[in-house]
Design an enzyme around this catalytic site. Structure first.
Site, PDB file in Angstrom:
ATOM      1  N   HIS A 161     146.948  64.044  46.509  1.00 45.01           N
ATOM      2  CA  HIS A 161     145.700  64.642  46.621  1.00 45.01           C
ATOM      3  C   HIS A 161     144.906  64.011  45.715  1.00 45.01           C
ATOM      4  O   HIS A 161     143.720  64.468  45.853  1.00 45.01           O
ATOM      5  CB  HIS A 161     145.824  66.040  46.644  1.00 45.01           C
ATOM      6  N   HIS A 162     145.157  63.330  45.058  1.00 45.02           N
ATOM      7  CA  HIS A 162     144.288  62.335  44.061  1.00 45.02           C
ATOM      8  C   HIS A 162     143.748  61.177  44.726  1.00 45.02           C
ATOM      9  O   HIS A 162     142.824  60.722  44.007  1.00 45.02           O
ATOM     10  CB  HIS A 162     144.824  62.185  42.735  1.00 45.02           C
ATOM     11  N   CYS A 163     144.303  60.665  45.786  1.00 48.66           N
ATOM     12  CA  CYS A 163     143.855  59.459  46.320  1.00 48.66           C
ATOM     13  C   CYS A 163     142.642  59.776  47.191  1.00 48.66           C
ATOM     14  O   CYS A 163     142.957  60.576  48.218  1.00 48.66           O
ATOM     15  CB  CYS A 163     145.189  58.533  47.055  1.00 48.66           C
TER      16      CYS A 163
END
Length: 331
Positions: free
Chosen positions: A146-148
């Site tokens: 979920h950080h990309c």
């Protein structure tokens, strides 16, 4: 952002007799001559959960679904050409993986030992999305990066599997999926998908996270439609009360056709990166609350594992999946 259509999986019913809608591959494991141990991420988490489920539920090896590796053309459905090209440089990959020594390793070895397993995990998220529509639920024993976002990786997340899954569902399942809710309960803010869907009325983001840890992305935060910023060392009672409130509030504002549940276990007490104090029982109750809320309404749930950096994480996840089954939520 929308480009030419890519065929991901067959459009017909994906169910195979004798299989559970749980997705896993031995290719998920990140192996890089021990360098992966320099990051607290448990590269073998999926393997340990798979083994525990097979043993305790008396499942055969072939009871789970296996994804095929994502191709460059499939990744281009979300990722920019410039971003994918940047992964050819070891320095960029080292920054994303948060392991500085990787910068000195030939790039072809990083692709084989780190990026390729992550492509398999991202493919598992997409397959799980298809299965959830047919079964009512599905779990990928990996993914949740979920950080990309489309043009940037970070936080050990090189591919935007959540964004890929959402675009795939909208394009390939237009009759069944018009509105999607992300329930992100990883300890960290889900800034990747928040940046990708910041102007999409058809994507609703619920995010409960520790406000005092990475990434502190204030621009991405504008995309959150129901959110809670937790304090360090938040415990079960406050956490579960806030979750229950947010679920009810979100459903009052938005009725999704499918839910993507990012079920990070870095909320566990003692996690070196999450800095929350949620017990194993609290995580199991959290998962039960999410599944029971949406399954009671007939809304499919796709569960992704996301972060979790304690040795106990795999055991807690396996116990939680077994608990969901015992409660009749994994029919």
């Amino acid at each position: 952002m929308i480009r030419q259509e890519v065929v991901w999986v067959r459009k017909e019913d994906a169910r195979v007799p004798g299989k559970l809608p749980i997705v896993y591959s031995k290719s998920y494991a990140v192996r890089f001559h021990g360098l992966e141990r320099l990051h607290p991420f448990n590269a073998a988490k999926g393997k340990h959960i798979h083994k525990a489920l097979c043993t305790e539920l008396s499942l055969a090896e072939g009871s789970f679904y296996e994804p095929e590796e994502l191709t460059k053309h499939q990744l281009r459905r979300i990722h920019t050409r410039e971003y994918l090209r940047s992964l050819r440089w070891s320095l960029n990959v080292a920054r994303i993986a948060e392991v500085s020594l990787m910068a000195f390793v030939p790039n072809k070895y990083l692709h084989q030992g780190y990026l390729r397993p992550m492509r398999f995990q991202a493919a598992g998220s997409i397959l799980a999305g298809k299965l959830a529509l047919d079964y009512g639920w599905a779990i990928n024993l990996g993914g949740g990066f979920h950080h990309c976002c489309s043009n940037r990786g970070g936080g050990f997340c090189p591919y935007a599997d959540i964004s890929l899954l959402i675009v795939r569902l909208f394009e390939q399942e237009p009759c069944r999926v018009r509105r999607i809710m992300i329930v992100d309960l990883d300890a960290h803010q889900g800034n990747g998908h928040e940046r990708d869907f910041n102007s999409w009325e058809t994507v609703f983001i619920l995010d409960i996270y520790n406000a005092f840890i990475y990434p502190r992305d204030h621009i991405a935060k504008l995309s959150i439609r129901c959110g809670v910023e937790l304090q360090n060392q938040t415990e079960d009672e406050v956490y579960l009360r806030q979750l229950s409130r947010c679920l009810m509030q979100s459903l009052a504002d938005f009725r999704p056709d499918v839910v993507i549940y990012n079920a990070g276990t870095d909320v566990l007490k003692g996690d070196p990166l999450g800095h929350l104090d949620i017990s194993a029982e609290g995580v199991m109750e959290r998962d039960r609350l999410v599944f029971s809320t949406f399954r009671a309404l007939g809304i499919p749930v796709v569960m992704l594992l996301s972060g979790g950096y304690t040795k106990a994480s795999a055991r807690v996840i396996a116990d939680s999946i077994i608990n969901l089954r015992q409660h009749g939520l994994l029919d």
